[in-house]
Enzyme design. Sequence first.
Site, PDB file in Angstrom:
ATOM      1  NE  ARG A   1      23.725   7.214 -28.132  1.00  0.00           N
ATOM      2  CZ  ARG A   1      23.919   8.465 -28.585  1.00  0.00           C
ATOM      3  NH1 ARG A   1      22.893   9.207 -28.946  1.00  0.00           N
ATOM      4  NH2 ARG A   1      25.131   8.951 -28.675  1.00  0.00           N
TER       5      ARG A   1
ATOM      6  CE1 TYR B   1       5.530  -4.841 -14.877  1.00  0.00           C
ATOM      7  CE2 TYR B   1       6.660  -3.050 -15.983  1.00  0.00           C
ATOM      8  CZ  TYR B   1       6.703  -4.235 -15.277  1.00  0.00           C
ATOM      9  OH  TYR B   1       7.911  -4.813 -14.988  1.00  0.00           O
TER      10      TYR B   1
ATOM     11  CG  ASP C   1       1.315  -0.592 -22.359  1.00  0.00           C
ATOM     12  OD1 ASP C   1       1.255  -1.553 -23.155  1.00  0.00           O
ATOM     13  OD2 ASP C   1       2.132  -0.535 -21.432  1.00  0.00           O
TER      14      ASP C   1
ATOM     15  CE  LYS D   1       6.403  -8.499 -20.486  1.00  0.00           C
ATOM     16  NZ  LYS D   1       6.565  -7.094 -20.359  1.00  0.00           N
TER      17      LYS D   1
HETATM   18  N1  LCS Z   1       3.732  -2.237 -20.263  1.00  0.00           N
HETATM   19  C1  LCS Z   1       3.127  -3.370 -19.853  1.00  0.00           C
HETATM   20  C2  LCS Z   1       1.648  -3.525 -20.005  1.00  0.00           C
HETATM   21  C3  LCS Z   1       3.882  -4.388 -19.272  1.00  0.00           C
HETATM   22  O1  LCS Z   1       3.258  -5.510 -18.879  1.00  0.00           O
HETATM   23  C4  LCS Z   1       5.284  -4.208 -19.119  1.00  0.00           C
HETATM   24  C5  LCS Z   1       6.133  -5.252 -18.499  1.00  0.00           C
HETATM   25  C6  LCS Z   1       5.861  -3.003 -19.549  1.00  0.00           C
HETATM   26  C7  LCS Z   1       5.059  -2.053 -20.128  1.00  0.00           C
HETATM   27  C8  LCS Z   1       7.343  -2.754 -19.449  1.00  0.00           C
HETATM   28  O2  LCS Z   1       8.009  -3.497 -20.419  1.00  0.00           O
HETATM   29  P1  LCS Z   1       9.498  -4.090 -20.291  1.00  0.00           P
HETATM   30  O3  LCS Z   1      10.385  -2.950 -19.973  1.00  0.00           O
HETATM   31  O4  LCS Z   1       9.462  -5.096 -19.183  1.00  0.00           O
HETATM   32  O5  LCS Z   1       9.745  -4.682 -21.625  1.00  0.00           O
HETATM   33  N2  LCS Z   1       5.419  -6.206 -17.768  1.00  0.00           N
HETATM   34  C9  LCS Z   1       5.933  -7.164 -17.044  1.00  0.00           C
HETATM   35  C10 LCS Z   1       5.163  -8.027 -16.253  1.00  0.00           C
HETATM   36  O6  LCS Z   1       3.940  -7.964 -16.100  1.00  0.00           O
HETATM   37  N3  LCS Z   1       5.935  -8.915 -15.689  1.00  0.00           N
HETATM   38  O7  LCS Z   1       7.267  -8.707 -16.000  1.00  0.00           O
HETATM   39  C11 LCS Z   1       7.340  -7.569 -16.889  1.00  0.00           C
END
Ligand code: LCS
Length: 393
Positions: free
Chosen positions: A58, A111, A183, A208
């Site tokens: 961790r 998001y 971000d 992503k």
């Molecule tokens: N930041 C952005 C720009 C994102 O698009 C997402 C997830 C996150 C943070 C959060 O990341 P995660 O915890 O999912 O790895 N975006 C998503 C979307 O547009 N569709 O499903 C997840």
Amino acid sequence: MDTKNKGFATKLIHAGFHGDHTGTVNVPIYQTSTFAFRNAEHGAALFAGKEEGYIYTRIANPTVKAFEENIAELENGSHAIATSSGLGAVSTVFLALLSGGDHMISTDSVYGPSRGLVEKQLSRFGVTSSFVNTSKLEAVKAAFRPETKLVYVESPSNPAMLVTDIAAVAELAHSRNCLLVVDNTFASPYLQKPLDLGADVVLHSVTKFLNGHADIVGGVIVTKERDLCKRIRPIMVNFGCNMDPHQAFLVLRGLKTLSIRVERAQENAIKIARWLETHPKVEWVRYVGLESHPQHELAKKQMSGFGSMISFELKGGIEAGRKVMDAVKVATLAVSLGGVETLIQHPASMTHAGMSKEAREAAGIGDGLVRYSVGIEDINDLMSDLEQALQKA
Ligand code: LCS
């Protein structure tokens, strides 16, 4: 190999790992929760920070560390902290840099759950926020308060594709003793390096583009300065949102092809965006590579390419959107983005359903908005698929 002065594609493949005694070419998966101490004195020295080494996964793990060192170099940062998910990265940064009574400014079309985290959770601990259109510098300027500590920008934003002038917002934030966090999920470090533009912290949903194969969820935070990492890392450890070694192994594998994946996907995306712009069933298209995008010139200045995320509004609104999503066969109807496979989704009923309709509309997310994450399939297959689906709208 010392990759410090090497090109981006070389760094993708070689940065962060310097081999071991076996001659392994790839980073091994150190699938262990804990690490043995040589003796009591060694254990005590590790806990006291007098000696470097591993204690417990961790806190740190060699496979995860290889990924952290790789991404820190790709983003031109000093240190990185890998997290269990992208939202884990967002929450770790906010929990580290904000306290009760502080105020933060954010891009309005971030998001959905990143906004929910601030408005629904951090608000319970006395953090206040202003969500504004950060592509308009006047709106950012007007949002500062004496207690503002942080500006949070998503550029390009999800899914409105707003582009924010990172260098200008960094200057504004710093002139008011605030930190700028970006971000960079939609661009990836291949296309945009926020730390070079003046940001203090950059973060990603690793899920992503960085991983790129839709097979893990993960996140990462990269800081420009070591001191900021020292403030943020204990929060990740205390809240227990570490990345695990198997996740890190898959990200390292995915990262090797980031540049060629992004190149191929954006080649497809520009063709699709131009074609959609002339399509009779489409009201408008938002793709940062189109001259019609309101911040196209800024995107040209601060990004080295336009990526592969397209949003478009159908003439028939929500009903037309549903029909298109039910009709596609090559694209998959699913949330997430940035993978080798093309995905389509409807933000108003899916990723941004947690926002009120008013907040969505103010952030440019209409009911008929469709988000299309272009993959690396054959362009002819993608276009004929979308054409037959649009005919049903
Ligand atoms: N930041 C952005 C720009 C994102 O698009 C997402 C997830 C996150 C943070 C959060 O990341 P995660 O915890 O999912 O790895 N975006 C998503 C979307 O547009 N569709 O499903 C997840």
